[in-house]
Design an enzyme around this catalytic site. Structure first.
Site, PDB file in Angstrom:
ATOM      1  N   PRO A   1       0.815  -1.223   0.000  1.00  0.00           N
ATOM      2  CA  PRO A   1       0.000   0.000   0.000  1.00  0.00           C
ATOM      3  C   PRO A   1       0.845   1.268   0.000  1.00  0.00           C
ATOM      4  O   PRO A   1       0.343   2.358  -0.257  1.00  0.00           O
ATOM      5  CB  PRO A   1      -0.831  -0.114   1.281  1.00  0.00           C
ATOM      6  CG  PRO A   1      -0.165  -1.148   2.114  1.00  0.00           C
ATOM      7  CD  PRO A   1       0.619  -2.031   1.199  1.00  0.00           C
TER       8      PRO A   1
ATOM      9  N   GLU B   1       2.484  -7.746   8.697  1.00  0.00           N
ATOM     10  CA  GLU B   1       2.832  -6.319   8.747  1.00  0.00           C
ATOM     11  C   GLU B   1       3.604  -5.879   7.514  1.00  0.00           C
ATOM     12  O   GLU B   1       3.844  -4.690   7.307  1.00  0.00           O
ATOM     13  CB  GLU B   1       3.654  -6.002   9.997  1.00  0.00           C
ATOM     14  CG  GLU B   1       2.860  -6.042  11.278  1.00  0.00           C
ATOM     15  CD  GLU B   1       1.601  -5.180  11.222  1.00  0.00           C
ATOM     16  OE1 GLU B   1       1.690  -4.014  10.780  1.00  0.00           O
ATOM     17  OE2 GLU B   1       0.523  -5.677  11.588  1.00  0.00           O
TER      18      GLU B   1
ATOM     19  N   ARG C   1      -3.298  -8.130 -20.510  1.00  0.00           N
ATOM     20  CA  ARG C   1      -4.248  -7.786 -21.584  1.00  0.00           C
ATOM     21  C   ARG C   1      -3.695  -6.715 -22.524  1.00  0.00           C
ATOM     22  O   ARG C   1      -4.210  -6.519 -23.616  1.00  0.00           O
ATOM     23  CB  ARG C   1      -5.607  -7.383 -21.010  1.00  0.00           C
ATOM     24  CG  ARG C   1      -5.608  -6.136 -20.181  1.00  0.00           C
ATOM     25  CD  ARG C   1      -6.881  -6.031 -19.366  1.00  0.00           C
ATOM     26  NE  ARG C   1      -8.071  -6.087 -20.196  1.00  0.00           N
ATOM     27  CZ  ARG C   1      -8.509  -5.089 -20.975  1.00  0.00           C
ATOM     28  NH1 ARG C   1      -7.840  -3.952 -20.999  1.00  0.00           N
ATOM     29  NH2 ARG C   1      -9.594  -5.218 -21.693  1.00  0.00           N
TER      30      ARG C   1
ATOM     31  N   ASP D   1     -10.483   1.580 -24.234  1.00  0.00           N
ATOM     32  CA  ASP D   1     -10.842   1.344 -22.836  1.00  0.00           C
ATOM     33  C   ASP D   1     -10.721   2.618 -22.007  1.00  0.00           C
ATOM     34  O   ASP D   1      -9.995   3.543 -22.381  1.00  0.00           O
ATOM     35  CB  ASP D   1      -9.899   0.296 -22.216  1.00  0.00           C
ATOM     36  CG  ASP D   1     -10.362  -1.119 -22.515  1.00  0.00           C
ATOM     37  OD1 ASP D   1     -11.515  -1.300 -22.925  1.00  0.00           O
ATOM     38  OD2 ASP D   1      -9.538  -2.031 -22.318  1.00  0.00           O
TER      39      ASP D   1
END
Ligand code: SAM
Length: 235
Positions: free
Chosen positions: A94, A122, A160, A175
């Site tokens: 993150p 963690e 993709r 897209d």
């Protein structure tokens, strides 16, 4: 492209790459995806991949040794300067750079060997980031229990975009995000569904008018839900 995923839960990936575009890309040898159990790279008899954090605090932390061993086995070296060209070692975290379509495209265009490290608990001993990792990537501003779902997202977004992975090269170009806008609305049969009609312009076969309508709808949707994309476009 060759992708190697390091995880303590190889079962997590058992069928996830066996569908649709990724399956076709694997069968066509556009991409090879190998899943590695980090426990195979431990050296102690309990096959421990994690330990308590120095300095105290909650949770466990991935030890560096199994990850270094795995990268050395896969890439032939665990010295970042000696990686072959077009090699990236990605830590899913993150704290990483947020994944965007442009980032996925860059990987699809430039990378041949991709190693993905899935954290848990963690997180991962910082020396892995310092010595092995070329890119830290986040799939969004929220915290998952592990890097596996993030690795799946990253693999899908990249594969993709590999040449010939999609049936039609133009479908990725149109897209969302590829041209700075969200995608336009799509309709298929039947023309009348429970009293809801397909917009008339799509039925007339006037391609210039259809293009104009689609562009206007894409702009309208982007303005409504993702103004930030337009601001970026104009800045
Ligand atoms: N303590 C870490 C922090 O606050 O930054 C969170 C650790 S998280 C519970 C466990 C693992 O999930 C991370 O090491 C990472 O591999 C993965 N992960 C969690 N959220 C993620 C995200 N948004 N993007 C990518 N990976 C994520």
């Amino acid at each position: 492209m060759k992708i190697d995923v390091l995880t303590i839960f190889p079962e997590f990936f058992r069928e996830v790459f066996d569908f649709g575009i990724i399956r076709r890309a694997r069968l066509a040898e556009i991409v090879a995806i190998n899943i590695h159990d980090l426990r195979e790279f431990t050296t102690d008899k309990h096959r421990m991949t994690d330990d308590r954090p120095f300095g105290g605090g909650d949770g466990m932390v991935f030890k560096p040794e199994p990850i270094f061993n795995a990268v050395e086995k896969i890439l032939g070296t665990c010295e970042r300067e000696k990686y072959a060209p077009q090699t990236r070692v990605v830590l899913l975290t993150p704290q990483g750079k947020p994944l965007k379509q442009a980032g996925a495209k860059e990987f699809a265009d430039e990378v041949e060997n991709l190693v993905l490290i899935c954290g848990r608990y963690e997180g991962v001993d910082e020396r892995v980031t310092e010595a092995l990792v070329t890119d830290e990537i986040s799939i969004g501003d929220y915290v998952l229990s592990g890097g596996e779902p993030a690795a799946i997202v990253l693999v899908d977004a990249i594969v993709r975009l590999l040449p010939n992975a999609l049936g039609s090269e133009t479908s990725a170009e149109n897209d969302s995000f590829s041209n700075g806008l969200l995608d336009y609305p799509h309709y298929t049969q039947p023309r009348d569904f429970r009293g809801m009609q397909v917009p008339e312009v799509l039925l007339g076969g006037n391609h210039a008018e259809i293009e104009k309508w689609r562009r206007a709808k894409a702009l309208e949707k982007t303005q409504k839900v993702r103004q930030d994309l337009l601001i970026k476009e104009n800045s």
